[in-house]
Every structure is written in C-alpha cells, then in structure tokens.
Scaffold this motif. Structure first.
Motif: not given
Length: 405
Positions: A190-205
């Motif tokens: 869940r932490l990682g999803i937050s980081a990826a979304r803040q970075a606007e990296d939808h593939t990583l999310a």
C-alpha cells in the motif's frame, strides 16, 4: 450467525498473518487429531459462511488463544469492495512531505544509488528466500522513506525518488510475503502504491496493486484479490507496455482461478490468452521497466500450467510444467521447488502417484534449507494430496519419512 463467525475467524487469522493452510494445521494440532481432517478449503468455507464449524469452534478458539464467545460475537459488517486503486492507499501516509524540511539536499546521484540497491535486492531475491532477505529489505525501505521525507530536493528528483521507493516496496512486499509476513507485506504494498501514484507512474502502481492482489488470492481473500487484480489492470492498461499488460493479465487469470467456479475458470483461460497476445506485441523497440526483466513466454507458461493444475486438468498441466522445468535456471532454488510442487500435484491428479511421490521428495529435499513460507505451504499441499494414495508403497514411504522427521 455463521457469517459473523466466518468474519471473526478470518479477522483473527489475518491479524496473526496466518494462511488458511496454517490455521487448518493449528486447529488439527489443538484438536490433537492426525491425518489433516481440516484443510485450507474447509477453512475457506468457514470464513465465507458456506459452512459453520460447530464441533471445530472450540479448537479454532484454542488455536487462536481466544474465548469461544469472541468468535461468535458479530462485528460491524465490512464495507463493499473498493475497486479503485486510490482506495488502497495507506492511512496516515508516511510519504506525505514534512511541512518544513531542513534536511540535506538530495540530488539525482542519491536516486541512482538507491536504484542500484533496489535492483541488487531484486536480483538477490532470484536466488534467496524471504526469510533471508526480510531484514535488509525493510531496512532499505525505511531508509528510502526517511531520505524522501527529511531531505530537500527538486520536484523531478522527488518524483524519481518516489518511483524508486515504489519499486523497493514491490520487491520488499514480495519478500515479506514469501517470509509469511502477510500483514507487513500488505502495508508495504500500500505504501508503494501511494509512492507510485504520487510519482504518476501508473505502470508501477499497477505492478504493486497486482502483487497485493496475488497475495490476497493466495491467502484466503479470493474475492478481494480478484477485485484488486482487475482494478490494477484497468487503471494502468492505457499506459502499460505490452510486457506489463501481460503480467497484469496473468494475475487476473490467477485471481479468477482462485475464486473458483466454472465461469471463473473460463475467464481465467480467456485472461491467459489475452496475456499471451499482449506479450506477442512486445519487441526490441518496446521499452519496458527494468523490473519486468523476468516476464517472458516461459513465465506465462508457468502461470498457464498452474491454472490448469488448479482447475484439475493435468493432461494440459504436466507437459507444460515439464517443458518449463527443463529450461529453468537451477540456481533459482525457490522457484524451481515451487514449480516442481505444482508438477507433483498435477501428477497425482493424473493418477501417477509413484512419480508424484518422487517429485514431492525432490521438492522436500530442495526446500530443506530455504526460508520460504510459500514452499512450506506447497509441501503441505502436496502431502495432503498424496493422502489419497496411501496404498502406494512409494507414497506410504514418503509420508512415513515425513512423520518421523
């Protein structure tokens, strides 16, 4: 009443980070019975309210170390599934920047260093198990979050740092899950999803959400796993390169398979076909994230064979597994043992108990020094499946050896 009991059993199990198989084992131990009369499927029936564990309830309570009445008391019903990925962000997000940062200046050099450490951890996971890597993985993740929150950096460096935190969370979550620490893994994902979304990296999310969905599907939360796997694919499909889409569809296929039922089985096969089509669109000119280096046609065959095994179609599963195992890197002991475990079950389904016992013994020997809860659980699955062939000498000898070990 049965739905309240089921919800309480599941809640108590998840609080302890136990799999359904682990709970079944603990219940049998509390009841002092042998032969595994309670298995993962029975626990799943209890938790979903399909069956009430009347005579087993005192032993379930004993396994948890709680009063029987605490399992009967209804709690507030859980809300409906929340499919958007935004609903899976952590509470009190630790990635929220501090209001006044006065830490050291963070540049792209520190981001590059973190990227190398993340990749090194990912490569280590290819040959080591979760129990060996969980401490360094969590240490790296804590350090990376602290670097982001307490340092100062440009917006671009901040985005790159968030992306690396997301990648680190994906591999750290995978490691924690392999070590059997499922609650910790979920927090990390869940932490990682937050980081990826803040970075606007939808593939990583999508990769992180799919990883969490995979854990849910494998730990008795099949409905949630399917919902999240579908959301991960849907939310990232537009931007994801072919290799990423193939991986997400693979996870959707597995989630359908674990959800059970004829319709889900058909949907699983459809998703596998779409995954193959997506991967066929990948080419040397298509840029995929480095963390997807392991996604290839062989991995899709592995998932296909596992789906066939779970659907009890051994005539399709066995040839695929043999093909994959003949090409697999033997230094990747954990994955080799896991794939062999599926072959052992498929052989038992194919009414080849002698060969199934031989493969099972190989899995047991390979996994003896591997600190992976995934493998431990798969060994238990194999041994339960072989109980149907106690009259076969090879099977009887294998089970007798395990009892005396």
């Amino acid at each position: 009443m049965s739905s309240a009991i089921g919800a309480n059993i599941r809640r108590a199990r998840e609080q302890r980070g136990w799999s359904q198989a682990r709970l079944a084992r603990e219940v049998c131990r509390a009841a002092q019975v042998q032969g595994d009369p309670v298995g993962r499927q029975e626990v799943s029936r209890w938790e979903t309210g399909k069956r009430t564990p009347r005579e087993w309830l005192p032993f379930i309570a004993a396994a948890f170390g709680v009063p029987v009445e605490s399992l009967k008391t209804p709690e507030e019903p859980a809300g409906p599934p929340l499919p958007p990925l935004a609903d899976f962000l952590p509470d009190d997000d630790p990635l929220a920047p501090l209001s006044a940062r006065e830490g050291r200046r963070i540049g792209i050099g520190q981001v590059d260093d973190l990227q190398k450490r993340v990749h090194g951890l990912r490569l280590a996971d290819d040959v080591l198990a979760g129990g060996d890597l969980i401490r360094p993985a969590l240490r790296e993740l804590r350090s990376a979050v602290k670097l982001y929150r307490e340092g100062t950096h440009t917006d671009e460096v901040g985005r790159q740092l968030l992306r690396q935190i997301g990648e680190l969370a994906q591999i750290a979550g995978w490691i924690a899950s392999d070590a059997g620490q499922h609650e910790e893994a979920e927090r990390i994902y869940r932490l990682g999803i937050s980081a990826a979304r803040q970075a606007e990296d939808h593939t990583l999310a999508g990769n992180l959400a799919g990883s969490l969905a995979y854990q849910m599907s494998n730990t008795g939360r099949e409905a949630e796993g399917l919902t999240l796997a579908q959301a991960a694919f849907r939310d990232s499909e537009a931007e994801a390169p072919p290799k990423a889409r193939a991986l997400y569809l693979d996870r959707v296929a597995w989630a359908h398979t674990k959800a059970g039922g004829t319709e889900n089985g058909q949907l699983a096969m459809r998703a596998l076909g779409e995954a193959g089509q997506a991967l066929s669109q990948d080419s040397e000119g298509t840029e995929s994230p480095a963390y997807l280096y392991w996604v290839d046609a062989g991995e899709l065959r592995v998932m296909e064979s596992r789906v066939y095994t779970e659907l009890h179609r051994p005539l399709r599963a066995v040839p695929l597994l043999r093909e994959v195992l003949s090409e697999y890197d033997a230094t990747h002991t954990r994955e080799m043992a896991l794939y062999l475990s599926w072959l052992a079950v498929a052989l038992a389904d194919a009414n080849e108990p002698e060969e199934a016992a031989a493969v099972a013994e190989r899995v047991i020997v390979m996994s003896a020094d591997v600190a992976s809860e995934r493998i431990a659980d798969r060994v238990r699955v194999i041994l339960r499946r072989l109980q149907d062939y106690l009259d076969v000498p090879e099977v009887a000898a294998l089970l007798a050896d395990r009892e005396s070990a």
